[in-house]
Write a protein that holds these residues in place. Structure first.
Motif, mmCIF file in Angstrom:
data_model
loop_
_atom_site.group_PDB
_atom_site.id
_atom_site.type_symbol
_atom_site.label_atom_id
_atom_site.label_comp_id
_atom_site.label_asym_id
_atom_site.label_seq_id
_atom_site.Cartn_x
_atom_site.Cartn_y
_atom_site.Cartn_z
ATOM 1 N N HIS A 1 33.038 49.124 52.268
ATOM 2 C CA HIS A 1 32.067 49.449 51.225
ATOM 3 C C HIS A 1 32.356 48.598 49.994
ATOM 4 N N ARG A 2 31.324 48.306 49.235
ATOM 5 C CA ARG A 2 31.539 47.597 47.967
ATOM 6 C C ARG A 2 32.093 48.601 46.967
ATOM 7 N N VAL A 3 33.268 48.306 46.439
ATOM 8 C CA VAL A 3 33.930 49.184 45.479
ATOM 9 C C VAL A 3 34.114 48.406 44.179
ATOM 10 N N VAL A 4 33.603 48.972 43.090
ATOM 11 C CA VAL A 4 33.714 48.337 41.783
ATOM 12 C C VAL A 4 34.736 49.113 40.970
ATOM 13 N N PHE A 5 35.743 48.409 40.493
ATOM 14 C CA PHE A 5 36.775 48.989 39.638
ATOM 15 C C PHE A 5 36.381 48.726 38.197
ATOM 16 N N LEU A 6 36.128 49.808 37.443
ATOM 17 C CA LEU A 6 35.853 49.690 36.018
ATOM 18 C C LEU A 6 37.189 49.815 35.305
ATOM 19 N N GLU A 7 37.734 48.685 34.925
ATOM 20 C CA GLU A 7 39.084 48.651 34.341
ATOM 21 C C GLU A 7 39.025 48.950 32.853
ATOM 22 N N VAL A 8 39.834 49.917 32.446
ATOM 23 C CA VAL A 8 39.921 50.312 31.040
ATOM 24 C C VAL A 8 41.378 50.219 30.608
ATOM 25 N N ALA B 1 39.405 47.540 45.206
ATOM 26 C CA ALA B 1 38.200 46.974 44.594
ATOM 27 C C ALA B 1 37.765 45.663 45.225
ATOM 28 N N SER B 2 36.451 45.566 45.426
ATOM 29 C CA SER B 2 35.883 44.281 45.810
ATOM 30 C C SER B 2 35.402 43.537 44.568
ATOM 31 N N LEU B 3 35.162 44.269 43.484
ATOM 32 C CA LEU B 3 34.763 43.687 42.200
ATOM 33 C C LEU B 3 35.467 44.454 41.083
ATOM 34 N N THR B 4 35.823 43.759 40.010
ATOM 35 C CA THR B 4 36.438 44.391 38.852
ATOM 36 C C THR B 4 35.652 44.012 37.607
ATOM 37 N N VAL B 5 35.373 45.009 36.778
ATOM 38 C CA VAL B 5 34.683 44.786 35.511
ATOM 39 C C VAL B 5 35.505 45.444 34.413
ATOM 40 N N HIS B 6 35.832 44.677 33.404
ATOM 41 C CA HIS B 6 36.593 45.191 32.266
ATOM 42 C C HIS B 6 35.643 45.899 31.310
ATOM 43 N N THR B 7 36.061 47.075 30.830
ATOM 44 C CA THR B 7 35.181 47.901 30.014
ATOM 45 C C THR B 7 35.587 47.965 28.547
ATOM 46 N N ASP B 8 36.764 47.483 28.209
ATOM 47 C CA ASP B 8 37.260 47.621 26.837
ATOM 48 C C ASP B 8 36.306 47.006 25.826
ATOM 49 N N GLY B 9 35.999 47.779 24.794
ATOM 50 C CA GLY B 9 35.171 47.296 23.703
ATOM 51 C C GLY B 9 33.720 47.047 24.076
ATOM 52 N N ARG B 10 33.274 47.589 25.199
ATOM 53 C CA ARG B 10 31.914 47.323 25.676
ATOM 54 C C ARG B 10 31.136 48.617 25.788
ATOM 55 N N THR B 11 29.830 48.501 25.643
ATOM 56 C CA THR B 11 28.974 49.671 25.836
ATOM 57 C C THR B 11 28.784 49.900 27.333
ATOM 58 N N PRO B 12 28.432 51.135 27.707
ATOM 59 C CA PRO B 12 28.140 51.389 29.119
ATOM 60 C C PRO B 12 27.033 50.474 29.649
ATOM 61 N N GLN B 13 26.035 50.183 28.830
ATOM 62 C CA GLN B 13 24.950 49.304 29.277
ATOM 63 C C GLN B 13 25.465 47.898 29.565
ATOM 64 N N ASP B 14 26.361 47.377 28.709
ATOM 65 C CA ASP B 14 26.954 46.059 28.948
ATOM 66 C C ASP B 14 27.736 46.045 30.263
ATOM 67 N N VAL B 15 28.480 47.104 30.492
ATOM 68 C CA VAL B 15 29.270 47.209 31.724
ATOM 69 C C VAL B 15 28.345 47.283 32.931
ATOM 70 N N ALA B 16 27.321 48.132 32.853
ATOM 71 C CA ALA B 16 26.370 48.254 33.964
ATOM 72 C C ALA B 16 25.676 46.930 34.242
ATOM 73 N N ASP B 17 25.306 46.204 33.182
ATOM 74 C CA ASP B 17 24.660 44.899 33.369
ATOM 75 C C ASP B 17 25.574 43.933 34.106
ATOM 76 N N GLU B 18 26.872 43.932 33.753
ATOM 77 C CA GLU B 18 27.796 43.032 34.443
ATOM 78 C C GLU B 18 28.011 43.461 35.889
ATOM 79 N N VAL B 19 28.144 44.754 36.127
ATOM 80 C CA VAL B 19 28.285 45.237 37.504
ATOM 81 C C VAL B 19 27.074 44.794 38.319
ATOM 82 N N ALA B 20 25.889 45.003 37.776
ATOM 83 C CA ALA B 20 24.664 44.625 38.496
ATOM 84 C C ALA B 20 24.643 43.133 38.790
ATOM 85 N N ARG B 21 25.004 42.330 37.805
ATOM 86 C CA ARG B 21 25.017 40.879 37.994
ATOM 87 C C ARG B 21 25.988 40.494 39.114
#
Length: 165
Positions: free
Chosen positions: A85-92, A133-153
């Motif tokens: 499965h595609r697993v996204v790690f939202l790193e904080v 994780a198959s993908l990692t997105v860093h969340t520090d200092g970012r809005t949820p919308q910014d994080v969601a946009d990067e995950v989607a991309r």
């Protein structure tokens, strides 16, 4: 903890027109009580068993966006179920996690020195998160919308790469 998993999952579900499921909510529904009450009344081992069952059921029955609790991937069986499965790690980071979690009154694993407990949990879990994780997105200092946009991309780019292969 404090990475924004549920919020980002909701944003992605709306973006992609998919249903969203949160395994913490599934655990509470199955137990008929809050996660905090499960920890107090039944203990962490009982909670982890409910969590494992919730993740397994969700992976089998849910085709949308799935948000897992922060400790779900610590279980060997859960990690095995996530394979393929595609697993996204939202790193904080520690600082942002502490700010986002607040006093942690409803978080049973944060009793005592909250900052020290969050650091210990991050130190313990980080290698496992990275392994799964198959993908990692860093969340520090970012809005949820910014994080969601990067995950989607990243997800959409990975899907295009799979289609081209």
């Amino acid at each position: 903890m404090g990475a924004g998993k549920t919020t980002v999952a909701d944003l992605l579900g709306r973006r992609w027109g998919l249903s969203v499921r949160d395994t913490d909510h599934d655990v509470e529904t199955a137990a008929g009580k809050s996660i905090s009450d499960i920890f107090v009344d039944d203990g962490e081992v009982a909670f982890r068993a409910l969590e494992r069952a919730a993740v397994t059921a969700a992976l089998e029955a849910h085709a949308g966006v799935l948000a897992l609790g922060g400790g779900a991937v610590l279980d060997d069986d859960t990690r095995a179920a996530l394979a393929g499965h595609r697993v996204v790690f939202l790193e904080v980071g520690l600082s942002d996690a502490v700010k986002r979690v607040g006093l942690g009154i409803t978080r049973p694993l944060l009793m005592g020195n909250m900052r020290a407990r969050i650091k210990a949990l991050l130190d313990e879990r980080l290698p496992v998160y990275r392994e799964v994780a198959s993908l990692t997105v860093h969340t520090d200092g970012r809005t949820p919308q910014d994080v969601a946009d990067e995950v989607a991309r990243l997800v959409e780019a990975a899907e295009r790469t799979q289609e081209d292969a």
